[in-house]
Design an enzyme around this catalytic site. Structure first.
Site, PDB file in Angstrom:
ATOM      1  N   ASP A  61      -2.391   0.375  -4.195  1.00  0.00           N
ATOM      2  CA  ASP A  61      -0.940   0.439  -4.403  1.00  0.00           C
ATOM      3  C   ASP A  61      -0.281  -0.797  -3.814  1.00  0.00           C
ATOM      4  O   ASP A  61      -0.878  -1.496  -2.987  1.00  0.00           O
ATOM      5  CB  ASP A  61      -0.336   1.708  -3.779  1.00  0.00           C
ATOM      6  N   GLU A  90      -1.183   3.523   0.721  1.00  0.00           N
ATOM      7  CA  GLU A  90      -1.095   2.827   2.009  1.00  0.00           C
ATOM      8  C   GLU A  90       0.329   2.377   2.280  1.00  0.00           C
ATOM      9  O   GLU A  90       0.828   2.487   3.399  1.00  0.00           O
ATOM     10  CB  GLU A  90      -2.040   1.611   2.034  1.00  0.00           C
TER      11      GLU A  90
END
Ligand code: BES
Ligand code: MN
Ligand code: MN
Length: 456
Positions: free
Chosen positions: A88, A152
């Protein structure tokens, strides 16, 4: 090393093309609008991991975005490396400041410009390609497990649950992560610490509705003014944080470590020039490297309220807001610091307003050992491929899951990052040097080799 270089040379263009494909997915975890793209990215990662030769590849569903798992167990007697990374990325805003579109990777001057190029797609993908290389050249030296997550940048809450539930499957001897920076390609380094994080949001309310600033102004407190004063009071004249007990558990770095930290190559003039600032700022009594690597800090990430549209509107707003984060160092915990912040912020609110404090995500600080087999393997790998022994440094950023790997799995991490602080992480025009990408792919197999050798 020759064989490694040869394989990279022969597959150079494909390695780059695949990374570009990965970078074209706008996998922004913070914004629900990209949900479909984030999920497609997860599938792409799984597909590439399997193609590289990993077994048991699985797109593991969570309450949020999936975690990609894959492994290659060649011999139970060999050590196991758990590779962690994240697919991500941060939002690309403000879009108008990008010279080329954030999700259309573009090469300028040997650098790949794209959101996620350095953080962390370009970096975790080096591991996938290094693994492919080891598989194809028959040089897999350790057992390998991959765990690539998609949350994250929003705090890894579901990864924490996954790690707890899959402790057996994730068993390994070291966690290897490329999601940090080096000083420079001439001065390779390994980060040996990450700061923790406590992230808060505050809302200050004055009158029960927006008011005409002429009719009421001067007689009713303006919540924006009050919020600004409250925020300004959080640092004293020495830029020390004023929250009571904030520093209670913070310890000073031992003199030898302090000296070592400050001998790392760092040019304050270049630093100021790069950032366009006349003077640096920070807690009195500490150098710039100490301030970012070893001291806790408090930052306002955003502040808003009132009228910010075109033209002028005369208004005394009802509410003002801010997002405030604190970076933490060893022995501070995010829960404790969030609590101290909340108590203090409520206490300093004058009677003209009411405040509401909410706690977003947090993460704990870590210091990684430099006397471990894994650290020495990383050191040897970098020394061989860069021709220079890496310098241990302390990083200012946070990767919340690293502390959890220690607590839950009992495994230490090695932060073998190949980015640069100047890669503009989280900023417009994020970039990653093509040189660093290939250098990483060449260096990582050496880590596996030396980790196996030194573990004997
Ligand atoms: N890769 C970064 C952390 C980082 C960058 C560490 C550079 C050391 C050097 C990571 O993706 C990140 O941005 N973490 C966030 C924390 C998260 C909870 C949003 C951070 O540090 O702000
Ligand atoms: Mn990252
Ligand atoms: Mn990041």
């Amino acid at each position: 090393m020759q064989e490694i270089k040869k394989y990279v040379e022969e597959n150079k263009q494909r390695f780059l093309d695949e990374l570009f494909e990965l970078l074209r997915f706008p996998s922004v975890s913070a914004d629900p609008k990209y949900k479909g793209d984030v999920l497609k990215t997860a599938d792409f990662v799984a597909e590439k991991l399997a193609a590289a030769g990993a077994d048991k590849v699985e797109v593991c569903q969570t309450a949020g975005y999936p975690i990609i798992y894959g492994e290659k167990i060649i011999d139970a007697a060999l050590p196991t490396v758990l590779v962690y990374g994240h697919y991500d990325v941060q939002p690309a805003d403000p879009l108008e400041l990008w010279h080329t579109p954030p999700f259309e990777p573009t090469v300028r001057d040997g650098k790949i410009y794209a959101r996620g190029s350095a953080d962390d797609k370009g970096q975790f993908y080096m591991h996938v390609k290094a693994f492919e290389l080891m598989m194809k050249t028959n040089t897999v030296a350790c057992n390998v497990k991959f765990m690539i997550e998609g949350e994250e940048e929003v705090g890894s809450a579901n990864l924490g649950i996954f790690v707890n539930a899959n402790a057996e499957r994730l068993k390994a001897d070291v966690v290897l992560i490329s999601d940090t920076s080096m000083i420079s390609m001439e001065n390779p380094s390994i980060e040996t610490g990450l700061r923790g994080l406590a992230y808060m949001e505050v809302e200050v309310t004055g009158p029960n509705r927006d008011l005409h600033s002429g009719v009421y102004g001067g007689a009713v407190a303006n919540p924006i003014t009050i919020l600004c004063k409250m925020i300004a009071s959080l640092h004293d004249e020495n830029n020390h944080i004023t929250i009571p007990a904030f520093y209670d558990n913070v310890t000073e770095l031992p003199t030898a470590e302090k000296l070592a930290l400050n001998t790392a190559p760092f040019d304050l003039d270049d630093y100021k020039k790069d950032l366009g600032i006349q003077s640096e700022w920070g807690e009195k009594g500490y150098s710039t490297l100490e301030r970012t690597g070893t001291r806790p800090t408090l930052e306002v990430n955003g502040i808003w309220g009132g009228y910010i549209g075109e033209g002028a509107k005369t208004v005394l707003p009802s509410k003002a807001h801010a997002k405030i984060s604190m970076r933490l160092v060893p022995h501070q915990t995010s829960a404790e610091i969030a609590e101290l912040f909340q108590q203090h912020f409520e206490k300093i609110a004058p009677e003209f307003v009411t405040v509401k404090v909410t706690n977003h995500h947090g993460g704990e600080p870590v210091v990684t050992p430099t006397d471990s087999i894994a650290y020495r393997a990383a050191e040897k790998a970098i020394e061989e491929s860069f021709g220079k022994k890496p310098i241990p440094t302390r990083g200012g950023g946070s990767i919340p899951i690293v502390a959890l790997f220690e607590d839950v799995l009992g495994i230490k991490s090695v932060l073998m990052g190949f980015g640069l602080d100047s890669d503009a992480l989280h900023s417009p025009n994020e970039k990653y040097d093509i040189y660093n990408y290939y250098k990483g792919i060449e260096t990582l197999p050496l880590f596996h080799k030396y980790f196996a050798e030194l573990s004997k």
